[in-house]
Design an enzyme around this catalytic site. Sequence first.
Site, mmCIF file in Angstrom:
data_model
loop_
_atom_site.group_PDB
_atom_site.id
_atom_site.type_symbol
_atom_site.label_atom_id
_atom_site.label_comp_id
_atom_site.label_asym_id
_atom_site.label_seq_id
_atom_site.Cartn_x
_atom_site.Cartn_y
_atom_site.Cartn_z
ATOM 1 N N SER A 129 9.659 -1.363 2.166
ATOM 2 C CA SER A 129 9.275 -1.796 1.235
ATOM 3 C C SER A 129 8.991 -3.251 2.942
ATOM 4 O O SER A 129 9.368 -3.600 3.825
ATOM 5 C CB SER A 129 10.685 -2.824 0.694
ATOM 6 O OG SER A 129 9.685 -4.533 0.256
ATOM 7 N N TYR A 152 2.056 -5.383 0.704
ATOM 8 C CA TYR A 152 2.100 -6.412 -0.301
ATOM 9 C C TYR A 152 0.722 -7.081 0.404
ATOM 10 O O TYR A 152 0.623 -6.631 2.012
ATOM 11 C CB TYR A 152 2.623 -7.727 -0.595
ATOM 12 C CG TYR A 152 3.591 -7.440 -1.386
ATOM 13 C CD1 TYR A 152 3.513 -7.767 -2.255
ATOM 14 C CD2 TYR A 152 4.596 -6.756 -0.741
ATOM 15 C CE1 TYR A 152 4.539 -6.929 -3.928
ATOM 16 C CE2 TYR A 152 6.103 -6.349 -2.421
ATOM 17 C CZ TYR A 152 5.554 -6.670 -3.650
ATOM 18 O OH TYR A 152 6.605 -6.421 -4.123
ATOM 19 N N THR A 178 0.764 -2.165 -3.365
ATOM 20 C CA THR A 178 1.285 -2.453 -4.737
ATOM 21 C C THR A 178 0.601 -3.918 -5.229
ATOM 22 O O THR A 178 -0.194 -4.323 -4.491
ATOM 23 C CB THR A 178 2.768 -3.652 -4.716
ATOM 24 O OG1 THR A 178 3.509 -3.017 -4.061
ATOM 25 C CG2 THR A 178 2.799 -4.338 -5.620
ATOM 26 N N LYS A 250 0.116 0.704 -6.456
ATOM 27 C CA LYS A 250 1.744 0.953 -7.132
ATOM 28 C C LYS A 250 1.756 0.138 -8.502
ATOM 29 O O LYS A 250 1.528 -1.327 -7.436
ATOM 30 C CB LYS A 250 2.403 1.026 -6.084
ATOM 31 C CG LYS A 250 4.572 0.776 -6.239
ATOM 32 C CD LYS A 250 5.204 0.679 -5.761
ATOM 33 C CE LYS A 250 6.546 0.775 -6.075
ATOM 34 N NZ LYS A 250 6.841 -0.601 -7.173
ATOM 35 N N HIS A 274 7.176 -1.926 -11.701
ATOM 36 C CA HIS A 274 7.385 -2.621 -11.401
ATOM 37 C C HIS A 274 9.096 -3.342 -11.976
ATOM 38 O O HIS A 274 9.672 -4.658 -10.742
ATOM 39 C CB HIS A 274 6.767 -4.530 -11.045
ATOM 40 C CG HIS A 274 7.348 -5.088 -9.732
ATOM 41 N ND1 HIS A 274 5.857 -5.189 -8.685
ATOM 42 C CD2 HIS A 274 8.555 -5.452 -8.596
ATOM 43 C CE1 HIS A 274 6.728 -5.096 -7.016
ATOM 44 N NE2 HIS A 274 8.041 -6.008 -7.324
#
Length: 385
Positions: A129, A152, A178, A250, A274
């Site tokens: 992440s 992100y 994402t 994603k 998500h």
Amino acid sequence: MINEPPYSPLRSIPFKETKVRMGDEPVNVKEYQELAKQALPKMYYDFFAGGSEDQHTLKENVEAFQRITLRPRVLVDVSKIDMSTTILGYKTSAPIIVAPTSLHQLAHPQGEILTAKAAAACNVIMGLSFSSTCTIEEVASSCNAVRFFQLYVYKRRDISALMVKRAEANGFKAILLTVDTPKMGHREADIKNKMIAPQLKNFEGLMSTTVDNSEGSNLEAFTSSSLDPSLSWKDIAWLKSITQLPILIKGVLTREDVIKAMEIGVEGIIASNHGGRQLDYVPAAIDALEEVVLAVQGRIPVLFDGGIRRGTDVFKALALGAQAVMVGRPVLYGLAAKGEYGVKRVIEMLKDELELTMALSGCPTLNDITRNHVRTQIDDHHSRL
């Protein structure tokens, strides 16, 4: 059981593996979730387990699998089952990827390092992440394995660009962008618990993740102030200009977005909502999967994320066209309950259940799993017409 959260935004309480009596060793992923609930402070369990608003999509992600039934074949030689596959050119023991999930040190003091070691021991790919509590470098040096990096895009593009470059320099093999989070979903449990955003080590010296928000979730306040809501399709070109790694997006649920993604040249799609943590009342991820797969038409890989709790769930996603599945919350539950061992057991349970499902369905290899091995509600509707 610890009912109140500790003061520190990272776990100041000593980690205690949940003790189980002889004969009470967990036999499925759901039982690891119960152990995690016992082990974690309420604030942290709610953060990992919760979703947005009414949590309709959160529940549907799991329950939708129960509406899909299997159509097994018999009298097939299944004396040897091969679950191995290749994802983006990298060999793996099974079509299972550890999904990128944030803040693993809230589950265990060694956080993502233990998750990485468990994934490596099981020979599966790990997604790290962007909001990890261990640094990119710490995870990369913990063990040899194939890893992907989730991205992100922040308002400060220089920070996002730096993370991409650090991931590439440390041997990560793909970027998972994402795209379903221009703003953070309304996660009411985190607001009630006044969830605290810890200072993330990846950002030390770059930005502070401390935001004063006495009215609710500090984490939501930080994320809302940091995410770039202007991110759009044209920015994929910017991302391609700063990395040589393949880019997968994603958070895709519709045919329209799949077509746009392929037009701009992404290398893969991750069908995901998500984990029910963003827009509530979107379809369960498994219900959206086939629309995504049909739009892709085999041109690029489709991965799946959302609601995997059993090996039968993995089988169903593969039958509906996914090349592999991502597993998020169950990994965190294993980590919270029993550390690295717990993560390994969760992955092994899913692999063992998938192997059994393949054998009982007459599928000795992954290539033998077809759309005809499952029956969905859409099939039931068509049969009545």
